[in-house]
Design a protein around this motif. Structure first.
Motif, short mmCIF file in Angstrom:
data_model
loop_
_atom_site.label_atom_id
_atom_site.label_comp_id
_atom_site.label_asym_id
_atom_site.label_seq_id
_atom_site.Cartn_x
_atom_site.Cartn_y
_atom_site.Cartn_z
N TYR A 19 19.39 -2.44 56.92
CA TYR A 19 20.74 -2.86 56.59
C TYR A 19 21.59 -2.84 57.85
O TYR A 19 21.48 -1.93 58.67
N THR A 20 22.44 -3.86 58.00
CA THR A 20 23.36 -3.90 59.13
C THR A 20 24.42 -2.81 58.93
O THR A 20 24.55 -2.27 57.82
N VAL A 24 24.67 -5.35 55.10
CA VAL A 24 23.96 -6.60 54.76
C VAL A 24 22.46 -6.37 54.93
O VAL A 24 22.00 -5.97 56.00
N VAL A 26 18.58 -7.05 55.67
CA VAL A 26 17.80 -7.96 56.50
C VAL A 26 16.35 -7.49 56.47
O VAL A 26 16.07 -6.30 56.63
N ASN A 28 12.46 -8.10 58.01
CA ASN A 28 11.61 -8.67 59.05
C ASN A 28 10.16 -8.58 58.59
O ASN A 28 9.75 -7.55 58.05
N VAL A 52 12.48 -13.65 59.61
CA VAL A 52 13.59 -12.80 59.20
C VAL A 52 14.28 -13.45 58.01
O VAL A 52 14.41 -14.67 57.94
N ALA A 53 14.68 -12.63 57.05
CA ALA A 53 15.41 -13.10 55.87
C ALA A 53 16.60 -12.19 55.66
O ALA A 53 16.57 -11.00 55.99
N TRP A 54 17.64 -12.74 55.08
CA TRP A 54 18.89 -12.02 54.92
C TRP A 54 19.29 -11.88 53.47
O TRP A 54 18.83 -12.61 52.61
N ARG A 55 20.16 -10.94 53.20
CA ARG A 55 20.85 -10.69 51.95
C ARG A 55 19.90 -10.46 50.78
O ARG A 55 18.93 -9.74 50.90
N ALA A 58 16.21 -11.00 51.28
CA ALA A 58 15.55 -9.93 52.03
C ALA A 58 15.11 -8.80 51.10
O ALA A 58 14.00 -8.28 51.21
N VAL A 96 14.05 -18.07 60.78
CA VAL A 96 15.04 -17.57 59.83
C VAL A 96 14.74 -18.25 58.50
O VAL A 96 14.87 -19.47 58.37
#
Length: 166
Positions: A19-20, A24, A26, A28, A52-55, A58, A96
């Motif tokens: 998490y950022t 958020v 993320v 990997n 990499v995938a987000w939110r 992820a 991404v």
């Protein structure tokens, strides 16, 4: 301009979910993607591609994919850099992921790797877009992957010449 990447491969290890500082998610992960040709020894080589995938996507990847899972990734290529602990510039090229397809049925994943996921897809918003759950009695008319829907059952196939595309 166009920047599009489509990959199908197996995860080399379990996804790494972090998490950022703003919270958020993320994820990997690395996909091993077979090359279409063989080397001089007749063996098929693979490329190991960082993704990499987000939110929400992820979190879905971390929950449903494991080492060895077969996945399809649709996304874009991105290059970034940072300075490591020694002050040396490090460049990273990664995909991404905009859309990740889970390409194995739930039963195959359970037998092979102990996972619990189906042939589902989660788009960038994390919404399930398709899938099936074997053993779910509500899914009528599905075909199991180990059954050949085109196998000869002894009956002639009745197709009009008007239905043929050639």
């Amino acid at each position: 301009m166009m920047n599009r990447v489509v990959l199908v491969g197996r995860l080399t290890k379990d996804p790494d979910l972090r998490y950022t500082p703003n919270g958020v998610p993320v994820a990997n992960f690395t996909l091993a993607v077979n090359r279409t040709f063989t080397n001089q020894q007749g063996e098929r080589e693979a490329d190991f591609i960082f993704c990499v995938a987000w939110r929400r996507q992820a979190e879905n990847i971390a929950n449903y994919l494991k080492k060895g899972s077969l996945a399809g990734v649709d996304g874009r290529l991105q290059t970034r850099s940072y300075d490591d602990q020694d002050g040396k510039r490090v460049y990273i090229t990664e995909v991404v992921a905009d859309n990740v397809q889970f390409l194995e049925p739930r039963s195959a994943a359970s037998q092979d790797r102990g996972g619990d996921f189906g042939g589902s897809s989660f788009d960038g918003s994390g919404q399930r877009s398709q899938g099936s759950s074997y053993g779910d009695q509500r899914n009528q008319g599905y075909t199991r992957t180990d059954e050949d829907p085109f196998s000869n059952d002894g009956q002639p196939i009745d197709i009009s010449d008007d239905d043929l595309p050639f």
